[in-house]
Design a protein around this motif. Structure first.
Motif, mmCIF file in Angstrom:
data_model
loop_
_atom_site.group_PDB
_atom_site.id
_atom_site.type_symbol
_atom_site.label_atom_id
_atom_site.label_comp_id
_atom_site.label_asym_id
_atom_site.label_seq_id
_atom_site.Cartn_x
_atom_site.Cartn_y
_atom_site.Cartn_z
ATOM 1 N N VAL A 105 -2.665 -6.537 -4.297
ATOM 2 C CA VAL A 105 -2.386 -7.559 -3.281
ATOM 3 C C VAL A 105 -3.658 -8.379 -3.098
ATOM 4 N N ILE A 149 -16.702 8.520 -1.158
ATOM 5 C CA ILE A 149 -15.543 9.356 -1.494
ATOM 6 C C ILE A 149 -14.306 8.889 -0.725
ATOM 7 N N GLY A 166 0.827 -1.206 0.000
ATOM 8 C CA GLY A 166 0.000 0.000 0.000
ATOM 9 C C GLY A 166 0.858 1.252 0.000
ATOM 10 N N ARG A 192 -5.837 11.232 -0.586
ATOM 11 C CA ARG A 192 -7.177 10.800 -0.173
ATOM 12 C C ARG A 192 -7.922 11.887 0.592
ATOM 13 N N THR A 252 0.666 6.422 4.525
ATOM 14 C CA THR A 252 1.549 5.771 5.501
ATOM 15 C C THR A 252 2.534 4.799 4.855
ATOM 16 N N SER A 275 -6.913 8.156 10.481
ATOM 17 C CA SER A 275 -6.660 9.521 10.017
ATOM 18 C C SER A 275 -5.221 9.637 9.556
ATOM 19 N N CYS A 276 -5.002 10.631 8.732
ATOM 20 C CA CYS A 276 -3.634 10.985 8.350
ATOM 21 C C CYS A 276 -2.894 11.526 9.549
ATOM 22 N N ALA A 277 -3.639 12.287 10.359
ATOM 23 C CA ALA A 277 -3.035 12.973 11.495
ATOM 24 C C ALA A 277 -2.283 11.990 12.392
ATOM 25 N N LYS A 301 -5.924 24.753 6.740
ATOM 26 C CA LYS A 301 -6.242 23.382 6.314
ATOM 27 C C LYS A 301 -5.560 23.062 4.982
ATOM 28 N N LEU A 357 -2.421 -1.168 3.831
ATOM 29 C CA LEU A 357 -3.417 -1.156 2.746
ATOM 30 C C LEU A 357 -4.574 -0.202 2.996
ATOM 31 N N GLY A 358 -4.564 0.463 4.132
ATOM 32 C CA GLY A 358 -5.556 1.520 4.366
ATOM 33 C C GLY A 358 -6.974 0.979 4.510
ATOM 34 N N GLY A 376 -0.346 4.494 0.148
ATOM 35 C CA GLY A 376 -1.089 5.681 0.584
ATOM 36 C C GLY A 376 -0.140 6.524 1.431
ATOM 37 N N ASN A 435 1.692 -1.369 -4.845
ATOM 38 C CA ASN A 435 0.489 -0.525 -4.858
ATOM 39 C C ASN A 435 -0.300 -0.802 -6.128
ATOM 40 N N ALA A 436 -1.613 -0.606 -6.019
ATOM 41 C CA ALA A 436 -2.475 -0.897 -7.164
ATOM 42 C C ALA A 436 -2.394 0.197 -8.223
ATOM 43 N N ASP A 469 -4.515 3.313 8.685
ATOM 44 C CA ASP A 469 -5.877 2.837 8.933
ATOM 45 C C ASP A 469 -5.926 1.332 9.198
HETATM 46 C C1 LIG Z 1 -12.578 12.646 1.852
HETATM 47 C C2 LIG Z 1 -11.617 12.321 2.955
HETATM 48 C C3 LIG Z 1 -11.087 13.348 3.710
HETATM 49 C C4 LIG Z 1 -10.183 13.074 4.724
HETATM 50 N N1 LIG Z 1 -9.670 14.105 5.452
HETATM 51 C C5 LIG Z 1 -8.770 13.849 6.413
HETATM 52 C C6 LIG Z 1 -8.193 14.922 7.140
HETATM 53 O O1 LIG Z 1 -8.506 16.084 6.919
HETATM 54 N N2 LIG Z 1 -7.283 14.621 8.102
HETATM 55 C C7 LIG Z 1 -6.925 13.350 8.379
HETATM 56 O O2 LIG Z 1 -6.089 13.146 9.273
HETATM 57 N N3 LIG Z 1 -7.453 12.301 7.715
HETATM 58 C C8 LIG Z 1 -8.366 12.523 6.733
HETATM 59 N N4 LIG Z 1 -8.899 11.475 6.032
HETATM 60 C C9 LIG Z 1 -8.509 10.108 6.373
HETATM 61 C C10 LIG Z 1 -7.194 9.727 5.680
HETATM 62 O O3 LIG Z 1 -7.302 9.959 4.300
HETATM 63 C C11 LIG Z 1 -6.858 8.272 5.911
HETATM 64 O O4 LIG Z 1 -6.864 8.017 7.286
HETATM 65 C C12 LIG Z 1 -5.478 7.982 5.333
HETATM 66 O O5 LIG Z 1 -5.519 8.078 3.928
HETATM 67 C C13 LIG Z 1 -4.997 6.609 5.745
HETATM 68 O O6 LIG Z 1 -3.727 6.400 5.176
HETATM 69 P P1 LIG Z 1 -3.240 4.916 4.862
HETATM 70 O O7 LIG Z 1 -1.870 5.038 4.271
HETATM 71 O O8 LIG Z 1 -3.435 4.051 6.044
HETATM 72 O O9 LIG Z 1 -4.268 4.369 3.752
HETATM 73 P P2 LIG Z 1 -4.648 4.905 2.333
HETATM 74 O O10 LIG Z 1 -4.347 6.343 2.181
HETATM 75 O O11 LIG Z 1 -6.031 4.429 2.125
HETATM 76 O O12 LIG Z 1 -3.675 4.113 1.353
HETATM 77 C C14 LIG Z 1 -3.793 2.734 1.090
HETATM 78 C C15 LIG Z 1 -3.070 2.431 -0.197
HETATM 79 O O13 LIG Z 1 -3.132 1.033 -0.433
HETATM 80 C C16 LIG Z 1 -3.571 0.781 -1.757
HETATM 81 N N5 LIG Z 1 -4.288 -0.488 -1.750
HETATM 82 C C17 LIG Z 1 -5.397 -0.807 -1.044
HETATM 83 N N6 LIG Z 1 -5.739 -2.103 -1.269
HETATM 84 C C18 LIG Z 1 -4.817 -2.580 -2.128
HETATM 85 C C19 LIG Z 1 -4.590 -3.856 -2.700
HETATM 86 N N7 LIG Z 1 -5.372 -4.901 -2.441
HETATM 87 N N8 LIG Z 1 -3.524 -4.000 -3.518
HETATM 88 C C20 LIG Z 1 -2.672 -2.973 -3.771
HETATM 89 N N9 LIG Z 1 -2.835 -1.750 -3.245
HETATM 90 C C21 LIG Z 1 -3.883 -1.564 -2.430
HETATM 91 C C22 LIG Z 1 -4.460 1.974 -2.098
HETATM 92 O O14 LIG Z 1 -4.567 2.127 -3.505
HETATM 93 C C23 LIG Z 1 -3.678 3.095 -1.426
HETATM 94 O O15 LIG Z 1 -2.663 3.571 -2.256
HETATM 95 C C24 LIG Z 1 -9.808 11.729 4.995
HETATM 96 C C25 LIG Z 1 -10.332 10.696 4.226
HETATM 97 C C26 LIG Z 1 -11.221 10.983 3.211
HETATM 98 C C27 LIG Z 1 -11.761 9.847 2.387
#
Ligand SMILES: Cc1cc2nc3c(=O)[nH]c(=O)nc-3n(C[C@H](O)[C@H](O)[C@H](O)COP(=O)(O)OP(=O)(O)OC[C@H]3O[C@@H](n4cnc5c(N)ncnc54)[C@H](O)[C@@H]3O)c2cc1C
Length: 398
Positions: A77, A126, A9, A44, A13, A290-292, A358, A107-108, A11, A36-37, A275
């Protein structure tokens, strides 16, 4: 033999952790593979902006990781075997297996329909780019006066409803929230929210549980039908089912249970962040998705893996919250300051200044992906251990 670190993943993180690991460890000692896909980084946190027709800056990974020492594998994955230490992927070459010495799972999450009837068929989401693009296309086809109902009064729902109402003042936008509008915010924060919602003409259905989604309307627990040419579902996020299908210890919701160094409590070769991980934060409360809080989990995991492979000191930085940054369209915002464990305090920042704040936070989050050591000097250390498993579980610092 290089130590094989596979990061799942890219994203916020996963991409940060992969980039940081590649900068912390000597290239001849480790191979960092990021699976990553998609070929580009998805911001996001801006999916509500994408949904209303704004164009986001393209962020291709080959530019972001140029010269960084991270190998990007474009593939989906499909499974993880934590006993054989392999990952099943499907990419351009069809189905393959990748072997790892250390796995970092990032993988979020996606949207959470919570099993409400009709949601999967009729509602929009979204939480992902494909979802936001579908909504964008649907909103563009709506005529003036048609109704949009955003279900969910959390941060994503507030941002979605205000963004849609600001971009399309001709639509009839409503928000359905289980509780009162912004009921976790400070009195000043709630007041500001009501003012902005009023100014944007958003109807708020408070203490309203949506129990079904149909074409053209949503049904509520108290027997009402609210017209909805488009329903946008924002009632929280759900993790992908891949981790739950492994032998890893996961929560009922499928998040991987990790210790304070982001290492799986059941399989010490596996780390999880963002996540996808269940991390205890201040006050012994799980961190919210959260991203935070996800970004510091990525720093912590990368530094812990590097420390364990090089015999260095484990990081021990508490992960805490400072504020909730809420966009309310492009011209308005609300920064709600919070305690370490995410409870609102009195102080807020509102208005255009909050919108600028923001925007800087969103820009900073993407900058942090391309700059995973935050511009600090990099010293690649020598790998001296075969496994990143040394030592007992680490309690998260309070
Ligand atoms: C509209 C919106 C607004 C937001 N605003 C905020 C904010 O203001 N502040 C904040 O802190 N958080 C915010 N968030 C939450 C934040 O976006 C997430 O918590 C954050 O993106 C999590 O990061 P991550 O790296 O864990 O997962 P993700 O960012 O979801 O990344 C996961 C990655 O894994 C990849 N992936 C998933 N499954 C597969 C698979 N099977 N095979 C290959 N790749 C895969 C995805 O394509 C992606 O690239 C918001 C979310 C949304 C939807």
């Amino acid at each position: 033999m290089q130590h094989r670190i596979v990061v799942l993943g890219a994203g916020y993180t996963g991409a940060i952790a992969a980039g940081r690991l590649a900068r912390r460890l000597r290239r001849e000692d480790v191979a960092v593979t990021l699976v990553n896909a998609e070929p580009d980084f998805v911001e996001r946190v801006r999916m509500h902006q994408l949904a209303v027709g704004q164009d986001l800056k393209p962020r291709p990974f080959d530019e972001m990781f140029a010269g960084a020492g991270v190998e990007l594998r474009l593939a989906e994955v499909t499974g993880v075997d934590v006993d054989r230490r392999t990952v099943a992927v499907v990419g351009a070459n069809g189905a393959e297996e990748l072997a790892y010495d250390t796995l970092l799972y990032a993988l979020g999450s996606g949207w959470d329909t919570q099993g409400v009837p009709g949601t999967a068929e009729h509602a929009h989401e979204i939480a992902s780019r494909p979802g936001a693009l579908r909504l964008r296309e649907r909103l563009a086809r709506l005529d003036a006066g048609q109704s949009v109902v955003v279900v969910g009064g959390g941060l994503t729902g507030l941002e979605a409803a205000t963004e849609i109402a600001e971009a399309r003042p001709d639509l009839d936008v409503a928000l359905a929230a289980r509780g009162d509008l912004g009921d976790w915010l400070s009195p000043k924060g709630r007041e500001h929210l009501r003012k902005v919602f009023g100014r944007l003409g958003i109807t708020v259905h408070e203490r309203t549980a949506v129990t079904g989604v149909e074409a053209g309307r949503v049904a509520t627990a108290d027997g009402r039908a609210i017209p909805a040419a488009v329903t946008v579902w924002t009632t929280g996020f759900a993790v992908h089912p891949i981790a739950k299908a492994t032998a890893l210890k996961v929560t009922d919701a499928g998040q991987i249970v990790v210790d304070g160094s982001m290492r799986s409590v059941s399989h010490p070769d596996v780390y999880a962040v963002g996540d996808a991980a269940m991390v205890m934060g201040p006050g012994d409360k799980p961190l919210r998705m959260s991203c935070a809080s996800g970004t510091p989990t990525a720093w912590q995991a990368a530094d812990a893996i590097a420390a364990r492979l090089t015999g260095g000191k484990l990081p021990n930085t508490p992960i805490r919250y400072f504020n909730q940054c809420i966009s309310l369209g492009r011209k308005e915002g609300l920064i709600q300051y919070v305690t370490a464990d995410d409870r609102a305090v009195q102080a807020v920042l509102t208005g255009r200044l909050a919108a600028v704040y923001k925007e800087l936070i969103c820009k900073g989050a993407a900058w942090g992906v391309a700059n995973p050591t935050l511009g600090l000097p990099v010293r690649r250390r020598r790998v001296t251990r075969e496994r990143a498993t040394a030592g007992p579980a680490v309690k998260a610092p309070a």
